[in-house]
Design an enzyme around this catalytic site. Structure first.
Site, PDB file in Angstrom:
ATOM      1  N   THR A 131      33.419  37.516  49.583  1.00  0.00           N
ATOM      2  CA  THR A 131      33.271  38.235  50.852  1.00  0.00           C
ATOM      3  C   THR A 131      32.171  37.620  51.716  1.00  0.00           C
ATOM      4  O   THR A 131      31.125  37.225  51.220  1.00  0.00           O
ATOM      5  CB  THR A 131      32.918  39.705  50.551  1.00  0.00           C
ATOM      6  OG1 THR A 131      33.957  40.249  49.735  1.00  0.00           O
ATOM      7  CG2 THR A 131      32.798  40.518  51.815  1.00  0.00           C
ATOM      8  N   GLY A 152      27.388  41.023  43.800  1.00  0.00           N
ATOM      9  CA  GLY A 152      26.462  41.670  42.882  1.00  0.00           C
ATOM     10  C   GLY A 152      25.713  40.632  42.065  1.00  0.00           C
ATOM     11  O   GLY A 152      26.244  39.551  41.800  1.00  0.00           O
ATOM     12  N   GLU A 202      36.923  46.556  46.536  1.00  0.00           N
ATOM     13  CA  GLU A 202      38.211  46.148  45.917  1.00  0.00           C
ATOM     14  C   GLU A 202      39.408  46.530  46.786  1.00  0.00           C
ATOM     15  O   GLU A 202      40.419  47.016  46.288  1.00  0.00           O
ATOM     16  CB  GLU A 202      38.362  46.750  44.503  1.00  0.00           C
ATOM     17  CG  GLU A 202      37.362  46.264  43.486  1.00  0.00           C
ATOM     18  CD  GLU A 202      37.377  44.744  43.301  1.00  0.00           C
ATOM     19  OE1 GLU A 202      38.411  44.119  43.559  1.00  0.00           O
ATOM     20  OE2 GLU A 202      36.327  44.197  42.900  1.00  0.00           O
TER      21      GLU A 202
END
Lengths: 669, 669
Positions: B148, B187, B431
């Site tokens: 992303t 993350g 997601e």
């Protein structure tokens, strides 16, 4: 250049500039309409400027602050503002104070100290007012209002704290008889207050006289330590309100002089005689006042901010191709995005006019009450209860819809949206739990319905229950539904039907042998629906009615009419079942109405950014990387992330945990 | 004594003990049904015990921790668990790992390091796997997965990061060409990772070949400093996930050797020739795997916990009088409270069986894919997309309903509920954004509908679109609706009608001259509704079908049948308009169904506490002052508040702000 900008600064993102290029109405006029007048816009802006240009009050790094930093900041802001308000010559209870609160996004402490002051004024005798008010106004004492207990909320008669009169010493002895009686939630009590108005069961010679207010000192003014018999502290972290020290309080044989029961409405004489005087309906009125006053600053303006942020972001953000080969499209051009955001923008307008209407009604009733006329109180109470419950629910769920409509970035605190949600949603449970409030409104409506059956005159807001309702909607074709007369009739029909149906169910259950309380409980899901339908009808009616009077500018009238249509049709589209139920609308009519609603979305889209610009928030008020006036969202996100103090520190975890594993790694992989 | 208690400890609050006195079924049997078997219950409990009895892993003071303390704690937990799993001989990918995650409420770091490992396994050549996997498994390198970008999400083709092949040096040059191309959200990247799999547009000799994965080192393994050309950091605070360091990454002329493009599916030869090999459909399958795997641990179990907390609290909390003179009633006895909580408890059961069904389907499809048979993939994809979108929405809004149903105390972090909500709601936007996912499912359904019209065979989950639907529901009277055949037919009818109606609208728009993409966009609100209706039908059908097979115990069967009835009727009661629309249900039938639904509430109420006890969470997992097994809610709240470190410190604000005002106060008032 926006009115709050000191210098021209960044250019506006062309994506957003384009949205403002050909307005269908004069933006400044619409801003004045929302404020109420040109003068009010000017006043609001001058207060906001005074706040946001003051470096002491800066909220720039708010999202990086810890809970105790937030608390300290709010205390600092409050003391600073107290002096500033004095220096600028503003009144302590004028409109400026509301605008200060708006400009600081509520980042102020000592709010319940204000309630403490108001309570003394309302509940104290003249002597008590003369003693305490100057001390409180000078912050020589800091107070709170301690009503709610750990085990007891809305139901005041259930409170367990006791104040027992000791005739020998002419004192009251205050006690927390068991854990559930611990005072819990009072704002400012956790770490700040020196005094509290404690609500307790008055006991004289073994007999209970119900809840009464007592002035209790909880901390020393010299060193701030808790007084003997007092256990006091902070109740711990909450979903938001990090800056407020909500507290708990336990009292063990705390003695206060007889003079410290607030005695405007009742008094204990030295021989233990209990004397009640005058009506305390005014107390009841205070509760309504709080519910009415929170609607704008705490509830509506939060949804407004969320709409500004999410609509501006939707006009900048591009995602996926709409027309193949045309590159990524602005997300505001997707029907699903419009369906999420535009009804909420319309809700802001509807609620804005409704809140004005409630305030007018409130002022009318207040004037009457001062003349000892309490007849309009039940209607105001029912209206305020239903509105508080309905609007806090609609506005908080609306904020969350806006947040999710910003995708992943809406989850970052920098978007401003998580903080708006976690704060506004508290309003669903404070100042009366919403379901309880809806049931109070429903009780009023059922009473009105019964009154109508027996030909009694009804208060204005419920007068429609006296007239027969039409059985079939007469409109046809999508354009037939762009008519306030048509859609208000639809809303009225639903409200009438749901109230009548709940009343009939209640009646049937009682007839068939259920006790009244069982019947009421078994009908309560339907009663809540009836209250919601009535409240929703009142809002749509208020908006449609105000259309004719708020402005003479034809462009503004046209724009507002469209917003009102969208508001009303969206509600019917969403809760179609309620409207279809008894065949008032046919399937074909509902299809036409749905078409009318969906066709409005692209029309609203043309002015969407301007419709939220009209809420007129400065960037400093929004505190959002996604929602700033210039639309430079990616620049803002990156800059704010890089300003994060965490990014300037060495990560201690490297030494403590990672290094032993990583240091064996070959330096060249 | 509960299975997780070391010693008997506090007595159970009699209010709660009474609720467990006369169960209608064997609780342990129901627990086994939910787990799948007795053995699975035993395994789960043994893992949970190993975790919650380990003092290193204690979450006791979680609600007082700062963001960086949470992060450090999660890293500590992860390293500790890595060793513990090894010591206990558990498999790295067995069921134990899932139960560890459950026991720790997800308070673990290095989750995306796991995705990094899986991606290398899936996308790397054998040589790349041999090189990187041992390093990653030993934590000699710590990885993340960087896809992303700041300006680009779901639409992969829009990603802007480039990897340009330099034939001279046989390297790729990685660049972030502009601010919107900054990698954002990965993350573990903010403060932890040394390596990242970077998704970038492959460019060879000026031509773009689309997205490919590259291994890029971002920080030194020696001193953890960013490598040359790398700007990396933490993206800042979020609504939750305080323990995760989501990061950003900008790259400027970062050179990596040609060998570091992960090349299982495509490769660049030394002369710049691009070679594609095999099918990369398996990648697509990975995305489905993530959506399927998150449904239990991240989504369903969060709603389960919220139900446990709010139902137990409702059985302890008393508020207002129900029967006049009888004292305050348990809030679980109010119809409005039952209507909030019980449908959500039923939802947990429905979703639990549905998630099992999806996992079975997933495993079937996986087996087929390993045999190169991809025919079942579109159905699985559509099902997983719709379920992810629908269940994340239903479960997160459900958690919030539970939270609000606890009134003011639900707003305290100690209730456990705010953290559950702020975390689970992220699943609505990660997601795959939910609206985008519903539209993918809708695309599949529209295709199936067209297929049915032309007589093609349909995949099982959509086969109902081939059969004619009945025009009128035949049931009558409330009891007529307590029948799965009846209500499943109602759900089927709605799904069919909404899919058909959207397909017809699309067709009509195209016939009247709209380009396909315009028609799709103008129908998208209805298409989303169609996907929801289909998904809801699938869940109700799965629950009703499983009723016959999950247990042979008649008491359990009876209890589950009731829960299933409640689940199904609540959905129809709530969205009545969808079901009334074409007259499939008459007004009279809807009234009967509503009666059937409301009459179920007091029946469910009898076993409500047991129905949530069956979710079998230990107190340590719930981490809730309101939801503990013993129901001593007020004791817990007070004890936790007093444990607050803030209450043990002197308030610095006294010296800095309050003292100057307070010290003038007379010591005796």
């Amino acid at each position: 250049m926006a009115w709050w900008k000191v210098s021209a600064g960044n250019d506006v993102n062309p994506e957003l500039a384009r949205e403002r290029e050909s307005p269908s109405f004069n933006l400044e006029t619409l801003i004045n309409v929302l404020d109420g007048s040109e003068e009010e816009t000017r006043l609001r802006r001058s207060v906001v400027l005074a706040v946001i240009r003051d470096p002491v009050l800066s909220r720039a790094d708010l999202y990086f602050k810890s809970r105790s930093e937030r608390y300290e900041g709010a205390v600092r802001n409050s003391f600073h503002m107290k002096n500033k308000i004095k220096a600028l010559g503003w009144a302590n209870d004028g409109p400026e104070v509301g605008y200060v609160y708006r400009a600081l996004g509520g980042e102020l402490a000592l709010n319940i100290h204000g309630v403490f002051v108001k309570s003394i004024m309302a509940l104290g005798t003249d002597a008590q007012i003369a003693k305490w008010i100057p001390l409180a106004n000078n912050y020589n004492i800091l107070g709170t209002y301690a009503q709610t207990e750990l085990g007891h909320g809305t139901y005041l008669r259930g409170l367990e704290t006791t104040a027992t009169f000791d005739e020998k010493t002419q004192e009251f002895v205050i006690n927390t008889p068991q854990i559930t009686a611990t005072k819990w939630w009072p704002g400012d009590m956790g770490k700040t207050s020196t005094h509290a108005i404690v609500l307790a069961q008055l006991i004289i010679a073994g007999r209970s006289y119900g809840m009464h207010p007592f002035m209790v000192q909880v901390r020393s003014c010299q060193d701030h330590s808790p007084l003997p018999g007092i256990t006091v502290g902070d109740i711990g972290p909450k979903m938001s309100f990090e800056h407020i020290d909500n507290g708990f309080l336990m009292m063990r044989d705390v003695r206060i002089p007889k003079e410290d029961m607030l005695s405007r409405f009742s008094e204990v004489l030295s021989d233990g005689t209990y004397v009640k005087r005058g009506s305390d309906k005014i107390n009841y009125f205070t509760m309504i006042a709080v519910r009415v006053s929170m609607l704008r600053g705490e509830v509506l303006e939060t949804l407004m901010k969320a709409c500004v942020i999410s609509v501006r972001y939707a006009a900048v953000r591009r995602q996926s191709e709409l027309k193949p080969g045309d590159g990524e499209a602005k997300i505001i051009d997707y029907q699903t995005q419009q369906q999420k955001l535009f009804p909420l923008v319309a809700t802001c307008y509807a609620v804005s006019f409704t809140v004005k209407y409630i305030n007018e009604l409130y002022n009318d009733v207040y004037e009457k009450i001062k003349a000892e006329d309490f007849t309009a109180l039940p209607e105001l109470h029912a209206l305020a209860s239903g509105m508080k419950a309905y609007l806090t629910e609609v506005c908080s769920s609306g904020v969350e819809i806006c947040r999710k409509a910003c995708g992943g970035h809406g989850y970052s605190l920098f978007s401003g949206l998580p903080s708006l949600y976690t704060k506004v949603v508290a309003s669903c449970t404070y100042e009366g739990e919403n379901t309880v409030l809806h049931l109070q409104t429903a009780r009023f409506l059922i009473k009105c319905f019964a009154g109508a059956q027996s030909g009694q005159p009804l208060p204005p807001s419920a007068s429609y229950l006296s007239s027969p309702v039409s059985r079939r909607c007469q409109a046809s074709g999508p354009s037939g539904f762009l008519n306030p007369d048509v859609y208000l009739e639809i809303y009225k029909h639903r409200a009438y039907r749901l109230i009548a149906s709940a009343a009939n169910k209640l009646h049937d259950l009682v007839q068939s042998g259920s006790p009244q309380y069982v019947a009421w409980n078994r009908t309560s899901v339907e009663l809540v629906k009836a209250s919601i339908a009535h409240t929703h009808y009142t809002i749509a009616k208020t908006f449609a009615t105000k259309l004719n009077s708020v402005s003479r500018d034809p462009d503004i009238k046209k724009a507002l009419k469209r917003v009102c249509d969208l508001y009303a049709l969206h509600g019917i589209f969403t809760d179609a079942g309620d409207f279809l139920k008894d065949g008032y609308l046919s399937e074909k009519q509902l299809d036409a109405l749905s078409t009318a609603y969906l066709d409005l979305l692209p029309l609203i889209r043309k002015n969407a950014v301007l419709l939220v610009d009209a809420f007129d928030f400065s960037d400093e008020e929004l505190l959002s990387a996604l929602g700033s006036y210039d639309g430079n969202v990616y620049h803002n996100l990156l800059e704010w992330a890089q300003r994060n103090p965490e990014n300037k520190k060495v990560n201690p975890v490297f030494e403590s945990h990672l290094k032993p594993y990583l240091q064996n790694t070959p330096s060249k992989l």
